[in-house]
Design a protein around this motif. Structure first.
Motif, PDB file in Angstrom:
ATOM      1  N   GLN A  98       0.812  -1.216   0.000  1.00  0.00           N
ATOM      2  CA  GLN A  98       0.000   0.000   0.000  1.00  0.00           C
ATOM      3  C   GLN A  98       0.843   1.262   0.000  1.00  0.00           C
ATOM      4  O   GLN A  98       1.897   1.306   0.609  1.00  0.00           O
ATOM      5  CB  GLN A  98      -0.919   0.036   1.225  1.00  0.00           C
ATOM      6  N   PHE A  99       0.310   2.250  -0.685  1.00  0.00           N
ATOM      7  CA  PHE A  99       0.802   3.619  -0.606  1.00  0.00           C
ATOM      8  C   PHE A  99      -0.225   4.367   0.234  1.00  0.00           C
ATOM      9  O   PHE A  99      -1.415   4.288  -0.042  1.00  0.00           O
ATOM     10  CB  PHE A  99       0.915   4.223  -2.006  1.00  0.00           C
ATOM     11  N   VAL A 100       0.219   5.042   1.281  1.00  0.00           N
ATOM     12  CA  VAL A 100      -0.690   5.840   2.097  1.00  0.00           C
ATOM     13  C   VAL A 100      -0.316   7.301   1.914  1.00  0.00           C
ATOM     14  O   VAL A 100       0.777   7.726   2.275  1.00  0.00           O
ATOM     15  CB  VAL A 100      -0.645   5.434   3.588  1.00  0.00           C
ATOM     16  N   SER A 101      -1.262   8.041   1.340  1.00  0.00           N
ATOM     17  CA  SER A 101      -1.069   9.462   1.093  1.00  0.00           C
ATOM     18  C   SER A 101      -1.611  10.248   2.281  1.00  0.00           C
ATOM     19  O   SER A 101      -2.724  10.015   2.731  1.00  0.00           O
ATOM     20  CB  SER A 101      -1.803   9.854  -0.188  1.00  0.00           C
ATOM     21  N   TYR A 102      -0.792  11.170   2.776  1.00  0.00           N
ATOM     22  CA  TYR A 102      -1.133  12.014   3.927  1.00  0.00           C
ATOM     23  C   TYR A 102      -1.467  13.391   3.391  1.00  0.00           C
ATOM     24  O   TYR A 102      -0.611  14.067   2.840  1.00  0.00           O
ATOM     25  CB  TYR A 102       0.069  12.048   4.870  1.00  0.00           C
ATOM     26  N   GLU A 135      -6.306  19.004  19.664  1.00  0.00           N
ATOM     27  CA  GLU A 135      -6.046  20.344  20.185  1.00  0.00           C
ATOM     28  C   GLU A 135      -5.693  21.366  19.096  1.00  0.00           C
ATOM     29  O   GLU A 135      -4.995  22.338  19.344  1.00  0.00           O
ATOM     30  CB  GLU A 135      -4.972  20.303  21.272  1.00  0.00           C
ATOM     31  N   THR A 136      -6.162  21.099  17.855  1.00  0.00           N
ATOM     32  CA  THR A 136      -5.962  22.038  16.741  1.00  0.00           C
ATOM     33  C   THR A 136      -7.241  22.078  15.899  1.00  0.00           C
ATOM     34  O   THR A 136      -8.181  21.329  16.152  1.00  0.00           O
ATOM     35  CB  THR A 136      -4.804  21.607  15.813  1.00  0.00           C
ATOM     36  N   ASP A 137      -7.215  22.913  14.873  1.00  0.00           N
ATOM     37  CA  ASP A 137      -8.291  22.935  13.877  1.00  0.00           C
ATOM     38  C   ASP A 137      -7.806  22.340  12.555  1.00  0.00           C
ATOM     39  O   ASP A 137      -8.433  22.522  11.521  1.00  0.00           O
ATOM     40  CB  ASP A 137      -8.749  24.382  13.619  1.00  0.00           C
ATOM     41  N   PHE A 138      -6.686  21.626  12.571  1.00  0.00           N
ATOM     42  CA  PHE A 138      -6.065  21.137  11.346  1.00  0.00           C
ATOM     43  C   PHE A 138      -6.647  19.786  10.922  1.00  0.00           C
ATOM     44  O   PHE A 138      -6.444  18.779  11.609  1.00  0.00           O
ATOM     45  CB  PHE A 138      -4.547  21.007  11.513  1.00  0.00           C
ATOM     46  N   ALA A 139      -7.350  19.794   9.788  1.00  0.00           N
ATOM     47  CA  ALA A 139      -7.924  18.559   9.241  1.00  0.00           C
ATOM     48  C   ALA A 139      -6.859  17.812   8.444  1.00  0.00           C
ATOM     49  O   ALA A 139      -6.085  18.415   7.705  1.00  0.00           O
ATOM     50  CB  ALA A 139      -9.113  18.891   8.354  1.00  0.00           C
ATOM     51  N   ARG A 140      -6.828  16.516   8.614  1.00  0.00           N
ATOM     52  CA  ARG A 140      -5.902  15.653   7.883  1.00  0.00           C
ATOM     53  C   ARG A 140      -6.671  14.450   7.345  1.00  0.00           C
ATOM     54  O   ARG A 140      -7.673  14.032   7.923  1.00  0.00           O
ATOM     55  CB  ARG A 140      -4.762  15.145   8.776  1.00  0.00           C
ATOM     56  N   THR A 141      -6.170  13.890   6.259  1.00  0.00           N
ATOM     57  CA  THR A 141      -6.794  12.719   5.656  1.00  0.00           C
ATOM     58  C   THR A 141      -5.706  11.738   5.241  1.00  0.00           C
ATOM     59  O   THR A 141      -4.699  12.128   4.645  1.00  0.00           O
ATOM     60  CB  THR A 141      -7.631  13.125   4.419  1.00  0.00           C
ATOM     61  N   LEU A 142      -5.926  10.473   5.559  1.00  0.00           N
ATOM     62  CA  LEU A 142      -5.057   9.391   5.099  1.00  0.00           C
ATOM     63  C   LEU A 142      -5.794   8.671   3.981  1.00  0.00           C
ATOM     64  O   LEU A 142      -6.941   8.242   4.163  1.00  0.00           O
ATOM     65  CB  LEU A 142      -4.744   8.416   6.240  1.00  0.00           C
ATOM     66  N   VAL A 143      -5.142   8.553   2.829  1.00  0.00           N
ATOM     67  CA  VAL A 143      -5.741   7.896   1.677  1.00  0.00           C
ATOM     68  C   VAL A 143      -4.916   6.650   1.359  1.00  0.00           C
ATOM     69  O   VAL A 143      -3.822   6.753   0.806  1.00  0.00           O
ATOM     70  CB  VAL A 143      -5.774   8.834   0.449  1.00  0.00           C
ATOM     71  N   PRO A 144      -5.434   5.461   1.727  1.00  0.00           N
ATOM     72  CA  PRO A 144      -4.700   4.228   1.409  1.00  0.00           C
ATOM     73  C   PRO A 144      -4.979   3.797  -0.034  1.00  0.00           C
ATOM     74  O   PRO A 144      -6.125   3.817  -0.495  1.00  0.00           O
ATOM     75  CB  PRO A 144      -5.274   3.219   2.399  1.00  0.00           C
ATOM     76  N   ILE A 145      -3.920   3.452  -0.740  1.00  0.00           N
ATOM     77  CA  ILE A 145      -4.031   2.991  -2.115  1.00  0.00           C
ATOM     78  C   ILE A 145      -3.342   1.632  -2.191  1.00  0.00           C
ATOM     79  O   ILE A 145      -2.134   1.541  -1.974  1.00  0.00           O
ATOM     80  CB  ILE A 145      -3.399   3.998  -3.094  1.00  0.00           C
ATOM     81  N   LYS A 146      -4.134   0.609  -2.449  1.00  0.00           N
ATOM     82  CA  LYS A 146      -3.586  -0.745  -2.527  1.00  0.00           C
ATOM     83  C   LYS A 146      -3.070  -0.999  -3.940  1.00  0.00           C
ATOM     84  O   LYS A 146      -3.709  -0.660  -4.924  1.00  0.00           O
ATOM     85  CB  LYS A 146      -4.654  -1.787  -2.180  1.00  0.00           C
TER      86      LYS A 146
END
Length: 168
Positions: A98-102, A135-146
């Motif tokens: 997998q490639f995991v995009s942050y 404790e922040t307002d920072f949204a993050r997303t992990l996108v797994p690509i198999k």
């Protein structure tokens, strides 16, 4: 989802100061980690960090993803790749890995626009995980690509091409 205990090898492309490669190595000492960055001063810094922390099985590489992605000793050799841009990263991943995009912020449009490109590269998008850093307002997303099939030999393309001519 990635079962990190099944992952034996990982590459952090464009590692910068070593995130997330160094924390992954500390948390999961069994991993063989490659840290790849195009700036040699970052690699020199990472070499000092690795030595100071006494980390083993960490390889630091000075170079560009679009070049290393074509080298036999790196291409399709890793169970896991972390970074942001699919075209530069999917070629490093073994079939079944997998490639995991942050990513930061909302990625819905980007995901829709990248589905075909990811298929062209031999991948498929898994279950996306969005969260806000504590404790922040920072949204993050992990996108797994198999990685489901081998990446065509022409990928990754030379530097600058993916941003000027995205895969469609």
């Amino acid at each position: 989802a990635v079962d990190i205990y099944q992952v034996q090898s990982a590459i952090d492309v464009g590692t910068g100061a070593g995130f997330p490669g160094i924390p992954l190595k500390i948390a999961f000492p069994h991993l063989k980690i490659t840290l790849l960055d195009s700036l040699n001063k970052r690699i020199n810094f990472l070499n000092e960090v690795v030595e100071t922390l006494g980390l083993e099985n960490v390889e630091t590489c000075h170079g560009r993803a679009e070049d290393f992605g074509h080298r036999k000793e790196y291409r399709e050799q890793y169970d896991l790749c972390t970074s942001t841009l699919s075209e530069y990263c999917v070629p490093f991943v073994k079939i079944g890995g997998q490639f995991v995009s942050y990513k930061s912020g909302n990625v819905d449009n980007e995901l829709r626009e990248s589905e075909k490109a990811i298929r062209i590269l031999g991948g498929e998008i898994g279950k996306v995980c969005s969260f806000v850093l504590p404790e922040t307002d920072f949204a993050r997303t992990l996108v797994p690509i198999k990685k489901i099939k081998s990446t065509g030999k022409k990928y990754p393309r030379k530097a600058g091409t993916p941003s000027k001519e995205p895969l469609q």
